[in-house]
Design a protein around this motif. Structure first.
Motif, PDB file in Angstrom:
ATOM      1  N   CYS A  17      10.251 -10.664  -2.454  1.00  0.00           N
ATOM      2  CA  CYS A  17      10.786  -9.461  -2.679  1.00  0.00           C
ATOM      3  C   CYS A  17       9.476  -9.129  -3.717  1.00  0.00           C
ATOM      4  O   CYS A  17       8.362  -9.752  -4.387  1.00  0.00           O
ATOM      5  CB  CYS A  17      11.709  -9.720  -2.938  1.00  0.00           C
ATOM      6  N   HIS A  18       9.972  -7.856  -4.088  1.00  0.00           N
ATOM      7  CA  HIS A  18       8.931  -6.854  -4.893  1.00  0.00           C
ATOM      8  C   HIS A  18       9.172  -7.499  -6.541  1.00  0.00           C
ATOM      9  O   HIS A  18       8.088  -6.961  -7.957  1.00  0.00           O
ATOM     10  CB  HIS A  18       9.371  -4.880  -4.633  1.00  0.00           C
ATOM     11  N   ASN A 198       2.761 -11.367 -12.624  1.00  0.00           N
ATOM     12  CA  ASN A 198       2.975 -12.123 -11.245  1.00  0.00           C
ATOM     13  C   ASN A 198       3.192 -11.511 -10.011  1.00  0.00           C
ATOM     14  O   ASN A 198       3.387 -11.814  -9.440  1.00  0.00           O
ATOM     15  CB  ASN A 198       2.944 -13.694 -11.198  1.00  0.00           C
ATOM     16  N   THR A 199       4.330 -10.394  -9.898  1.00  0.00           N
ATOM     17  CA  THR A 199       4.688  -9.752  -9.017  1.00  0.00           C
ATOM     18  C   THR A 199       4.330  -7.952  -9.464  1.00  0.00           C
ATOM     19  O   THR A 199       3.850  -7.654  -9.356  1.00  0.00           O
ATOM     20  CB  THR A 199       6.434  -9.246  -9.444  1.00  0.00           C
ATOM     21  N   LEU A 200       4.623  -7.403  -7.774  1.00  0.00           N
ATOM     22  CA  LEU A 200       4.583  -6.144  -7.093  1.00  0.00           C
ATOM     23  C   LEU A 200       4.776  -5.096  -8.317  1.00  0.00           C
ATOM     24  O   LEU A 200       3.946  -4.189  -9.059  1.00  0.00           O
ATOM     25  CB  LEU A 200       4.661  -5.575  -6.005  1.00  0.00           C
ATOM     26  N   TYR A 202       5.586  -5.115 -11.618  1.00  0.00           N
ATOM     27  CA  TYR A 202       4.962  -5.711 -12.879  1.00  0.00           C
ATOM     28  C   TYR A 202       3.204  -4.776 -12.831  1.00  0.00           C
ATOM     29  O   TYR A 202       3.262  -4.323 -13.373  1.00  0.00           O
ATOM     30  CB  TYR A 202       4.205  -7.125 -13.449  1.00  0.00           C
ATOM     31  N   SER A 203       3.061  -5.224 -11.751  1.00  0.00           N
ATOM     32  CA  SER A 203       1.901  -4.272 -11.431  1.00  0.00           C
ATOM     33  C   SER A 203       1.978  -2.509 -11.741  1.00  0.00           C
ATOM     34  O   SER A 203       1.146  -1.550 -11.826  1.00  0.00           O
ATOM     35  CB  SER A 203       0.434  -4.819  -9.805  1.00  0.00           C
ATOM     36  N   LEU A 204       3.088  -2.610 -10.728  1.00  0.00           N
ATOM     37  CA  LEU A 204       2.998  -0.899 -10.855  1.00  0.00           C
ATOM     38  C   LEU A 204       3.494  -1.056 -12.033  1.00  0.00           C
ATOM     39  O   LEU A 204       2.954   0.589 -12.299  1.00  0.00           O
ATOM     40  CB  LEU A 204       4.339  -0.896  -9.473  1.00  0.00           C
ATOM     41  N   GLN A 205       4.012  -1.570 -12.956  1.00  0.00           N
ATOM     42  CA  GLN A 205       4.989  -0.822 -14.337  1.00  0.00           C
ATOM     43  C   GLN A 205       3.684  -0.777 -15.046  1.00  0.00           C
ATOM     44  O   GLN A 205       3.778   0.109 -15.510  1.00  0.00           O
ATOM     45  CB  GLN A 205       5.716  -1.763 -14.584  1.00  0.00           C
ATOM     46  N   GLN A 206       2.239  -1.923 -14.597  1.00  0.00           N
ATOM     47  CA  GLN A 206       1.073  -1.728 -15.862  1.00  0.00           C
ATOM     48  C   GLN A 206       0.516  -0.130 -15.461  1.00  0.00           C
ATOM     49  O   GLN A 206      -0.601   0.672 -16.326  1.00  0.00           O
ATOM     50  CB  GLN A 206       0.259  -2.825 -15.436  1.00  0.00           C
ATOM     51  N   LYS A 207       0.381   0.073 -13.693  1.00  0.00           N
ATOM     52  CA  LYS A 207      -0.385   1.338 -13.649  1.00  0.00           C
ATOM     53  C   LYS A 207       0.600   2.886 -14.229  1.00  0.00           C
ATOM     54  O   LYS A 207       0.280   4.026 -13.413  1.00  0.00           O
ATOM     55  CB  LYS A 207      -0.697   1.053 -12.034  1.00  0.00           C
ATOM     56  N   GLY A 208       1.907   2.463 -14.579  1.00  0.00           N
ATOM     57  CA  GLY A 208       2.480   3.853 -14.956  1.00  0.00           C
ATOM     58  C   GLY A 208       3.061   4.093 -13.216  1.00  0.00           C
ATOM     59  O   GLY A 208       3.633   5.116 -13.941  1.00  0.00           O
TER      60      GLY A 208
END
Length: 379
Positions: A17-18, A198-200, A202-208
């Protein structure tokens, strides 16, 4: 205190899960049988080869324990029964499940193995939202899985929901609550999304690139959950948990009362003999450690008396019953007010805490400012 609860971690899932940061692995191609061997070896090492004393709760979580085959599930429950004999008539034995991963054969194996409670991870009844958060089921599958479980003899079923999800609105959540309440289940948990590293997500949030509800919207969602649950006869006995009378999660109350518990498996966290520990998160290191007759610890430390008192208060305040003044005094030999009287007085003046001769509890306002309250009790 002798542990009376057991947690067993099964780290396998059909897909990731993301939002999930638990120690989990996609099941395809994984050494599931070798992992079950390792679980048995860890229990043997931790208990010095002898069965434990009587336990009152067992919780098999994950991951998704029900991705195991019926034969693997039977073996798992046999291992648990070997080291934790089911001597108590009122044992609460929970297994987590995802919709679509249960069938009559597997459920029969679970019933025969002593399992009497299911915790089903629905998260939402909105198919678009389920797809957006990486779930591999739809709303219909949730209902079908509950029907199968009921027909297999399970009459203590908990449903997990999430709010504060990307793209979720108050109206969408209300529809999910309506669908949930129509099922007439015994227990409902509702958790706010927390973005973990370390979750998808989190990565998306960091990229806005992750659109989340505002704080005000999330607050409205939480209040909606509480309102709908109360109107339907569910008691909010903990910050995120609601049940019909007599169906509170006894296992989770072990955590909230800061009582000791056994824990086994990859990434599992336990509390025994005054020591808190965390197991390694990697499958290979975990299996290798027990092959070498070593407990698979990544970290462990002796809990100080001061930290133990803090944990007892902070975790206990999550429950609506609050912190028992009698249990606190019996455990630590001092009165709660003698240790935290100044903090308690300050929080009472803010309207966040109330107390009587039996307990200290969050007020309605304090429930919404829980983290602020908890921080006052941390040195």
């Amino acid at each position: 205190m002798q542990p009376r609860s057991v947690y067993v971690h099964i780290p396998f899932c059909m897909k990731m899960c993301h939002y999930c940061d638990f120690a989990t692995y996609t099941v395809k191609g994984q050494p599931v049988d070798a992992y079950l061997d390792a679980l048995e070896a860890e229990m043997h090492l931790a208990l010095h080869g002898s069965p434990a004393g009587e336990v009152h709760t067992i919780f098999v979580g994950g991951g998704t324990p029900t991705v195991l085959t019926a034969a693997q599930m039977e073996r798992l429950l046999s291992i648990v029964g070997k080291y934790f004999p089911h001597r108590s008539d009122d044992l609460e034995f929970t297994v987590e499940a995802n919709p679509g991963t249960v069938d009559l054969e597997k459920l029969a194996v679970m019933r025969d193995g002593g399992v009497n409670r299911l915790s089903l991870g629905a998260q939402s009844f909105d198919d678009r939202l389920l797809q957006a958060i990486g779930r591999d089921h739809d709303a219909r599958t949730v209902i079908e899985s509950i029907d199968v479980a009921t027909s297999a003899g399970f009459h203590n079923i908990s449903l997990d929901l999430m709010y504060g999800l990307p793209g979720q609105t108050v109206d969408v959540l209300d529809d999910t609550l309506e669908a949930t309440l129509r099922l007439g289940l015994q227990h409902v948990s509702a958790y706010a999304l927390k973005i973990e590293e370390n979750t998808l997500f989190y990565s998306l949030q960091q990229k806005g690139q992750l659109s989340l509800p505002t704080d005000d919207e999330e607050y409205e969602m939480y209040q909606l959950v509480r309102q709908r649950m109360a109107e339907s006869g569910y008691v909010q006995y903990e910050v995120s948990n609601f049940s019909l009378d007599g169906f509170e999660s006894r296992h989770n109350q072990t955590y909230w009362r800061n009582e000791p518990y056994y824990a086994f498996g990859v990434g599992a966290h336990g509390f025994t003999d005054g020591v808190r520990f965390a197991n390694v998160r990697g499958l290979k290191p975990y299996i290798q450690a027990v092959k070498e007759k070593r407990l698979p610890r990544a970290d462990q430390y002796k809990v100080s008396r001061k930290e133990d008192m803090e944990n007892t208060v902070i975790l206990g305040l999550r429950m609506r019953e609050g912190v028992s003044t009698l249990r606190f005094e019996q455990r630590f030999g001092v009165q709660l007010a003698d240790v935290y009287g100044d903090h308690m007085k300050e929080l009472e003046q803010k309207g966040w805490l109330t107390q009587d001769e039996r307990s200290v509890r969050l007020t309605e306002s304090g429930l919404l400012w829980g983290n602020e309250v908890f921080a006052r009790f941390i040195s």
